[in-house]
Design a protein around this motif. Sequence first.
Motif, PDB file in Angstrom:
ATOM      1  N   GLU A 207     -13.199  34.867 -77.641  1.00 44.23           N
ATOM      2  CA  GLU A 207     -11.947  34.589 -76.864  1.00 44.23           C
ATOM      3  C   GLU A 207     -11.885  32.868 -76.965  1.00 44.23           C
ATOM      4  O   GLU A 207     -12.849  32.414 -76.720  1.00 44.23           O
ATOM      5  CB  GLU A 207     -11.640  35.234 -75.781  1.00 44.23           C
ATOM      6  CG  GLU A 207     -11.686  36.422 -75.416  1.00 44.23           C
ATOM      7  CD  GLU A 207     -13.118  37.092 -75.018  1.00 44.23           C
ATOM      8  OE1 GLU A 207     -13.111  38.004 -74.496  1.00 44.23           O
ATOM      9  OE2 GLU A 207     -14.054  36.381 -75.218  1.00 44.23           O
ATOM     10  N   SER A 208     -10.666  32.355 -77.088  1.00 44.36           N
ATOM     11  CA  SER A 208     -10.361  31.040 -76.721  1.00 44.36           C
ATOM     12  C   SER A 208      -8.947  30.747 -76.151  1.00 44.36           C
ATOM     13  O   SER A 208      -7.945  31.730 -76.016  1.00 44.36           O
ATOM     14  CB  SER A 208     -10.575  30.091 -78.090  1.00 44.36           C
ATOM     15  OG  SER A 208      -9.686  30.741 -78.945  1.00 44.36           O
TER      16      SER A 208
ATOM     17  N   GLY B  46      -8.171  29.920 -72.825  1.00 47.62           N
ATOM     18  CA  GLY B  46      -7.938  29.880 -71.294  1.00 47.62           C
ATOM     19  C   GLY B  46      -7.932  28.576 -70.849  1.00 47.62           C
ATOM     20  O   GLY B  46      -8.185  27.384 -71.537  1.00 47.62           O
TER      21      GLY B  46
ATOM     22  N   LEU C 108      -3.702  32.747 -75.750  1.00 51.17           N
ATOM     23  CA  LEU C 108      -4.979  32.998 -75.814  1.00 51.17           C
ATOM     24  C   LEU C 108      -5.069  33.788 -77.283  1.00 51.17           C
ATOM     25  O   LEU C 108      -4.167  34.211 -77.716  1.00 51.17           O
ATOM     26  CB  LEU C 108      -5.374  34.410 -74.771  1.00 51.17           C
ATOM     27  CG  LEU C 108      -5.297  34.148 -73.410  1.00 51.17           C
ATOM     28  CD1 LEU C 108      -5.911  35.127 -72.561  1.00 51.17           C
ATOM     29  CD2 LEU C 108      -6.042  32.704 -72.888  1.00 51.17           C
TER      30      LEU C 108
ATOM     31  N   CYS D  10      -8.230  35.668 -80.076  1.00 46.89           N
ATOM     32  CA  CYS D  10      -9.392  36.413 -80.265  1.00 46.89           C
ATOM     33  C   CYS D  10      -9.439  36.541 -81.455  1.00 46.89           C
ATOM     34  O   CYS D  10      -9.000  37.268 -82.222  1.00 46.89           O
ATOM     35  CB  CYS D  10      -9.466  37.490 -79.226  1.00 46.89           C
ATOM     36  SG  CYS D  10     -10.832  38.475 -79.608  1.00 46.89           S
TER      37      CYS D  10
ATOM     38  N   TRP E 213      -6.120  43.020 -74.871  1.00 50.56           N
ATOM     39  CA  TRP E 213      -6.580  42.322 -74.096  1.00 50.56           C
ATOM     40  C   TRP E 213      -6.651  43.026 -72.593  1.00 50.56           C
ATOM     41  O   TRP E 213      -5.665  44.007 -72.277  1.00 50.56           O
ATOM     42  CB  TRP E 213      -5.504  41.147 -73.607  1.00 50.56           C
ATOM     43  CG  TRP E 213      -5.554  40.142 -74.828  1.00 50.56           C
ATOM     44  CD1 TRP E 213      -4.701  40.106 -76.007  1.00 50.56           C
ATOM     45  CD2 TRP E 213      -6.361  39.127 -75.125  1.00 50.56           C
ATOM     46  NE1 TRP E 213      -4.966  39.472 -76.914  1.00 50.56           N
ATOM     47  CE2 TRP E 213      -6.300  38.344 -76.133  1.00 50.56           C
ATOM     48  CE3 TRP E 213      -7.602  38.365 -74.488  1.00 50.56           C
ATOM     49  CZ2 TRP E 213      -6.688  37.526 -76.821  1.00 50.56           C
ATOM     50  CZ3 TRP E 213      -8.129  37.247 -75.068  1.00 50.56           C
ATOM     51  CH2 TRP E 213      -7.764  36.933 -76.329  1.00 50.56           C
TER      52      TRP E 213
ATOM     53  N   VAL F  14     -10.026  36.540 -65.306  1.00 53.94           N
ATOM     54  CA  VAL F  14     -10.797  36.373 -66.569  1.00 53.94           C
ATOM     55  C   VAL F  14     -10.276  37.382 -67.659  1.00 53.94           C
ATOM     56  O   VAL F  14     -10.073  38.577 -67.419  1.00 53.94           O
ATOM     57  CB  VAL F  14     -12.256  36.646 -66.311  1.00 53.94           C
ATOM     58  CG1 VAL F  14     -13.003  36.788 -67.735  1.00 53.94           C
ATOM     59  CG2 VAL F  14     -12.804  35.601 -65.401  1.00 53.94           C
TER      60      VAL F  14
ATOM     61  N   TYR G 238     -10.050  39.242 -71.003  1.00 53.00           N
ATOM     62  CA  TYR G 238     -11.080  39.913 -72.166  1.00 53.00           C
ATOM     63  C   TYR G 238     -10.586  40.292 -73.291  1.00 53.00           C
ATOM     64  O   TYR G 238      -9.640  41.206 -73.260  1.00 53.00           O
ATOM     65  CB  TYR G 238     -12.065  41.161 -71.239  1.00 53.00           C
ATOM     66  CG  TYR G 238     -12.794  40.333 -70.420  1.00 53.00           C
ATOM     67  CD1 TYR G 238     -12.374  40.626 -68.943  1.00 53.00           C
ATOM     68  CD2 TYR G 238     -14.172  40.151 -70.300  1.00 53.00           C
ATOM     69  CE1 TYR G 238     -13.019  40.439 -67.898  1.00 53.00           C
ATOM     70  CE2 TYR G 238     -14.849  39.636 -69.309  1.00 53.00           C
ATOM     71  CZ  TYR G 238     -14.417  39.796 -68.049  1.00 53.00           C
ATOM     72  OH  TYR G 238     -15.370  39.377 -67.137  1.00 53.00           O
TER      73      TYR G 238
ATOM     74  N   GLU H 289     -16.733  38.184 -74.193  1.00 54.73           N
ATOM     75  CA  GLU H 289     -17.203  37.690 -73.031  1.00 54.73           C
ATOM     76  C   GLU H 289     -16.309  37.076 -72.079  1.00 54.73           C
ATOM     77  O   GLU H 289     -16.584  36.942 -70.985  1.00 54.73           O
ATOM     78  CB  GLU H 289     -18.246  36.358 -73.566  1.00 54.73           C
ATOM     79  CG  GLU H 289     -19.491  37.070 -74.185  1.00 54.73           C
ATOM     80  CD  GLU H 289     -20.570  35.973 -74.133  1.00 54.73           C
ATOM     81  OE1 GLU H 289     -21.630  36.234 -74.949  1.00 54.73           O
ATOM     82  OE2 GLU H 289     -20.219  34.713 -74.035  1.00 54.73           O
TER      83      GLU H 289
ATOM     84  N   THR I  80     -12.269  34.912 -71.202  1.00 57.61           N
ATOM     85  CA  THR I  80     -11.837  33.412 -71.167  1.00 57.61           C
ATOM     86  C   THR I  80     -10.803  33.540 -69.572  1.00 57.61           C
ATOM     87  O   THR I  80      -9.905  34.258 -69.595  1.00 57.61           O
ATOM     88  CB  THR I  80     -11.046  33.086 -72.149  1.00 57.61           C
ATOM     89  OG1 THR I  80     -10.831  31.682 -72.055  1.00 57.61           O
ATOM     90  CG2 THR I  80      -9.616  33.739 -72.367  1.00 57.61           C
TER      91      THR I  80
END
Length: 122
Positions: free
Chosen positions: A6-7, A9, A20, A22, A36, A93, A95, A114, A116
Amino acid sequence: QVQLVESGGGVVQPGGSLRLSCVASRVTLDYYRIGWFRQAPGKEREGVASISTSSGRTICGESVKGRFTVSRDAAKNTVHLQMNSLKAEATAVYYCALSCGTSWGEGYIDYWGEGTPVTVSS
């Protein structure tokens, strides 16, 4: 082994937007559902949105309908979550998750990213 990364956040003010992303790698399935979940402090993890790679059909949680949109770029094996009109209760968070079947729910998830963190605060 499938990998979900993920990125996107970060910290955003109430009413703002965030996107977001993924990236899914090592996926050998032709069809699956990807999307998500989120987990806010002190709360259980909840489904946010998902998309089917076969039909393109999306599922969105009631609390985010009309404000969040899930989409997929098949060529880049990437799924996005566009979040608009963010509220403080969106702080969590987030996911990325993949289900090898057609069902969606925490019990059906085969792979997790993991996470974000997203913080909505003024």
